[in-house]
Design a protein around this motif. Structure first.
Motif, PDB file in Angstrom:
ATOM      1  N   LEU A 136       0.820  -1.206   0.000  1.00  8.09           N
ATOM      2  CA  LEU A 136       0.000   0.000   0.000  1.00  8.09           C
ATOM      3  C   LEU A 136       0.858   1.262   0.000  1.00  8.09           C
ATOM      4  O   LEU A 136       1.808   1.370   0.773  1.00  8.09           O
ATOM      5  N   ALA A 137       0.506   2.219  -0.867  1.00  5.79           N
ATOM      6  CA  ALA A 137       1.082   3.566  -0.812  1.00  5.79           C
ATOM      7  C   ALA A 137       0.085   4.455  -0.082  1.00  5.79           C
ATOM      8  O   ALA A 137      -0.997   4.751  -0.615  1.00  5.79           O
ATOM      9  N   LEU A 138       0.415   4.850   1.130  1.00 11.12           N
ATOM     10  CA  LEU A 138      -0.464   5.713   1.927  1.00 11.12           C
ATOM     11  C   LEU A 138      -0.145   7.160   1.558  1.00 11.12           C
ATOM     12  O   LEU A 138       0.914   7.685   1.929  1.00 11.12           O
ATOM     13  N   LEU A 139      -1.038   7.812   0.817  1.00 12.21           N
ATOM     14  CA  LEU A 139      -0.803   9.149   0.291  1.00 12.21           C
ATOM     15  C   LEU A 139      -1.492  10.173   1.192  1.00 12.21           C
ATOM     16  O   LEU A 139      -2.722  10.166   1.324  1.00 12.21           O
ATOM     17  N   ARG A 148       1.715  -4.560   4.154  1.00 16.33           N
ATOM     18  CA  ARG A 148       2.935  -3.894   3.692  1.00 16.33           C
ATOM     19  C   ARG A 148       2.548  -2.501   3.214  1.00 16.33           C
ATOM     20  O   ARG A 148       1.574  -2.333   2.472  1.00 16.33           O
ATOM     21  N   HIS A 149       3.334  -1.519   3.603  1.00 14.14           N
ATOM     22  CA  HIS A 149       2.929  -0.148   3.306  1.00 14.14           C
ATOM     23  C   HIS A 149       4.132   0.782   3.245  1.00 14.14           C
ATOM     24  O   HIS A 149       5.204   0.470   3.773  1.00 14.14           O
ATOM     25  N   HIS A 150       3.915   1.901   2.604  1.00 15.17           N
ATOM     26  CA  HIS A 150       4.887   2.992   2.547  1.00 15.17           C
ATOM     27  C   HIS A 150       4.096   4.286   2.695  1.00 15.17           C
ATOM     28  O   HIS A 150       3.174   4.547   1.922  1.00 15.17           O
ATOM     29  N   ILE A 151       4.441   5.088   3.709  1.00 16.63           N
ATOM     30  CA  ILE A 151       3.731   6.339   3.977  1.00 16.63           C
ATOM     31  C   ILE A 151       4.422   7.473   3.236  1.00 16.63           C
ATOM     32  O   ILE A 151       5.615   7.727   3.432  1.00 16.63           O
ATOM     33  N   PHE A 152       3.661   8.174   2.379  1.00 16.04           N
ATOM     34  CA  PHE A 152       4.174   9.330   1.645  1.00 16.04           C
ATOM     35  C   PHE A 152       3.476  10.591   2.157  1.00 16.04           C
ATOM     36  O   PHE A 152       2.250  10.715   2.068  1.00 16.04           O
ATOM     37  N   ILE A 153       4.257  11.522   2.704  1.00 17.49           N
ATOM     38  CA  ILE A 153       3.738  12.818   3.131  1.00 17.49           C
ATOM     39  C   ILE A 153       3.907  13.776   1.955  1.00 17.49           C
ATOM     40  O   ILE A 153       5.039  14.098   1.558  1.00 17.49           O
ATOM     41  N   LEU A 154       2.798  14.243   1.403  1.00 17.75           N
ATOM     42  CA  LEU A 154       2.802  15.067   0.189  1.00 17.75           C
ATOM     43  C   LEU A 154       2.707  16.530   0.613  1.00 17.75           C
ATOM     44  O   LEU A 154       1.620  17.101   0.746  1.00 17.75           O
ATOM     45  N   ASN A 155       3.855  17.132   0.832  1.00 15.01           N
ATOM     46  CA  ASN A 155       3.952  18.453   1.448  1.00 15.01           C
ATOM     47  C   ASN A 155       3.989  19.535   0.377  1.00 15.01           C
ATOM     48  O   ASN A 155       4.964  19.670  -0.366  1.00 15.01           O
ATOM     49  N   ASN A 204      -2.512  13.210  -6.928  1.00 11.65           N
ATOM     50  CA  ASN A 204      -2.019  12.839  -8.257  1.00 11.65           C
ATOM     51  C   ASN A 204      -0.500  12.720  -8.263  1.00 11.65           C
ATOM     52  O   ASN A 204       0.069  11.772  -8.808  1.00 11.65           O
ATOM     53  N   VAL A 205       0.171  13.687  -7.649  1.00  9.40           N
ATOM     54  CA  VAL A 205       1.635  13.660  -7.589  1.00  9.40           C
ATOM     55  C   VAL A 205       2.105  12.448  -6.785  1.00  9.40           C
ATOM     56  O   VAL A 205       3.032  11.728  -7.187  1.00  9.40           O
ATOM     57  N   GLY A 206       1.477  12.206  -5.642  1.00  9.51           N
ATOM     58  CA  GLY A 206       1.850  11.054  -4.828  1.00  9.51           C
ATOM     59  C   GLY A 206       1.697   9.754  -5.584  1.00  9.51           C
ATOM     60  O   GLY A 206       2.538   8.847  -5.470  1.00  9.51           O
ATOM     61  N   PHE A 207       0.629   9.640  -6.354  1.00 11.41           N
ATOM     62  CA  PHE A 207       0.424   8.442  -7.166  1.00 11.41           C
ATOM     63  C   PHE A 207       1.571   8.267  -8.159  1.00 11.41           C
ATOM     64  O   PHE A 207       2.128   7.168  -8.296  1.00 11.41           O
ATOM     65  N   LEU A 208       1.936   9.333  -8.854  1.00 14.40           N
ATOM     66  CA  LEU A 208       2.980   9.248  -9.871  1.00 14.40           C
ATOM     67  C   LEU A 208       4.354   8.983  -9.271  1.00 14.40           C
ATOM     68  O   LEU A 208       5.211   8.363  -9.911  1.00 14.40           O
ATOM     69  N   GLU A 209       4.580   9.438  -8.031  1.00 12.24           N
ATOM     70  CA  GLU A 209       5.898   9.324  -7.414  1.00 12.24           C
ATOM     71  C   GLU A 209       6.020   8.119  -6.476  1.00 12.24           C
ATOM     72  O   GLU A 209       7.086   7.893  -5.906  1.00 12.24           O
ATOM     73  N   SER A 210       4.966   7.349  -6.325  1.00 15.92           N
ATOM     74  CA  SER A 210       4.974   6.293  -5.309  1.00 15.92           C
ATOM     75  C   SER A 210       5.754   5.057  -5.715  1.00 15.92           C
ATOM     76  O   SER A 210       6.017   4.194  -4.873  1.00 15.92           O
ATOM     77  N   GLY A 211       6.124   4.929  -6.981  1.00 17.03           N
ATOM     78  CA  GLY A 211       6.998   3.837  -7.393  1.00 17.03           C
ATOM     79  C   GLY A 211       6.261   2.565  -7.749  1.00 17.03           C
ATOM     80  O   GLY A 211       5.058   2.413  -7.484  1.00 17.03           O
ATOM     81  N   ASN A 212       7.013   1.632  -8.325  1.00 11.63           N
ATOM     82  CA  ASN A 212       6.431   0.385  -8.809  1.00 11.63           C
ATOM     83  C   ASN A 212       6.333  -0.697  -7.736  1.00 11.63           C
ATOM     84  O   ASN A 212       5.794  -1.770  -8.008  1.00 11.63           O
ATOM     85  N   ASP A 213       6.854  -0.442  -6.533  1.00 12.92           N
ATOM     86  CA  ASP A 213       6.791  -1.471  -5.491  1.00 12.92           C
ATOM     87  C   ASP A 213       5.488  -1.402  -4.698  1.00 12.92           C
ATOM     88  O   ASP A 213       5.275  -2.185  -3.771  1.00 12.92           O
ATOM     89  N   THR A 214       4.594  -0.458  -5.039  1.00 12.45           N
ATOM     90  CA  THR A 214       3.263  -0.402  -4.438  1.00 12.45           C
ATOM     91  C   THR A 214       2.230  -0.622  -5.533  1.00 12.45           C
ATOM     92  O   THR A 214       2.391  -0.128  -6.648  1.00 12.45           O
TER      93      THR A 214
END
Length: 308
Positions: free
Chosen positions: A76-79, A106-113, A127-137
């Motif tokens: 999971l990419a937590l945006l 399994r997760h990765h927390i992304f703070i979109l500041n 949208n930015v978080g989605f594009l930058e979250s990588g292929n492992d999520t």
């Protein structure tokens, strides 16, 4: 104390006195460690030698390791769209890391500041978080920083059947209308792309979720919601204090009419941004990635992105 000083030799120099104080301090620390760990006699004789004692200081329970077989195959990419809400962030990151780890997600927390000078744009940040979250999520959670799940039965698993609205109207402490999809929404990355993400036209607070609900329907997807949750409006803790932190609800120029329209062209395909920096952080032992994001605005298209 004067009685203790009377027991000392009359001509005791500074150095032996200092050494004696150091020795007493070391002995006290050793006694404290033995009494907490259970390897020494219990203070006051109230507990037998070798019986279990609480650690000193008490330790937090260990989280399950991600290499255990019970962890699922998805990640999971937590945006988390964010701007200047550090008090909530300090509570949110460790809480969510432990919550998801207990559920073996399994997760990765992304703070979109958002660090530019435009008005806050939650949808563009996602949208930015989605594009930058990588292929492992392979799936995302659009997650407000001021909303903490309190019920362990809430499902944050892979939403294969369609968008899953965790903070449903029957559970969210504030918003109860049936088309509400804000707060916490899970989607596979494939489904988010089918919607072309969220509209970038919503500057300021509100309405971007309502427009996204129409995108979900337009993509032929069905929103699912939790069932069997009996905690009602006590299912989440809402950290936001409206009296102390005002929301930007101002509507400027044509924004009053535009906020109710469906953006049929914009989204993932035309979000304009630059990553100023990317930093890996640990908040109370919980890992996260902070993306400092500079959004761009075409003032001929959305003049309401600034207050000027």
């Amino acid at each position: 104390s004067p009685p203790l000083l009377g027991l000392l030799p009359g001509r005791l120099s500074v150095f032996p006195l200092f050494f004696l104080a150091l020795l007493l301090g070391f002995a006290s620390l050793l006694w404290l460690q033995l009494s907490c760990s259970g390897e020494g006699p219990a203070p006051g004789g109230g507990q037998s030698r070798g019986s279990p004692r609480q650690p000193c200081p008490p330790q937090a329970p260990l989280l399950p390791a991600e290499d255990e077989p019970l962890w699922g195959p998805h990640r999971l990419a937590l945006l988390v769209p964010f701007r200047e809400r550090f008090e909530e962030l300090l509570a949110f990151v460790p809480y969510m890391h432990r919550f998801l780890s207990r559920k073996r997600i399994r997760h990765h927390i992304f703070i979109l500041n958002q660090v530019d000078h435009f008005r806050f744009n939650r949808a563009s940040l996602i949208n930015v978080g989605f594009l930058e979250s990588g292929n492992d999520t392979d799936y995302i959670a659009m997650h407000d920083v001021d909303l903490l799940p309190l019920n362990e039965q809430l499902d944050y698993g892979f939403p294969e059947a369609g968008p899953f609205h965790v903070a449903s109207p029957e559970l969210h402490p504030l918003y109860h209308y049936k088309t509400y999809v804000g707060g916490i929404l899970l989607l596979t990355k494939q489904h988010y792309e089918m919607c072309n993400g969220m509209s970038n036209r919503f500057w300021g607070w509100g309405r971007e979720d309502d427009e996204f609900y129409r995108r979900i329907k337009g993509a032929g997807l069905q929103v699912r919601r939790p069932s069997g949750i009996t905690t009602g409006y006590e299912t989440f803790q809402h950290l936001h204090d409206p009296a102390w932190r005002k929301r930007d609800q101002k509507r400027i120029a044509a924004q009053k009419q535009e906020q109710f329209k469906v953006d049929r062209e914009g989204g993932l395909n035309n979000v304009r941004y630059r990553i100023e920096s990317q930093t890996a952080l640990s908040v109370a032992g919980a890992p996260c990635t902070v993306l400092n994001i500079l959004l761009d605005c075409d003032t001929s298209e959305t003049p309401w992105c600034t207050f000027g």
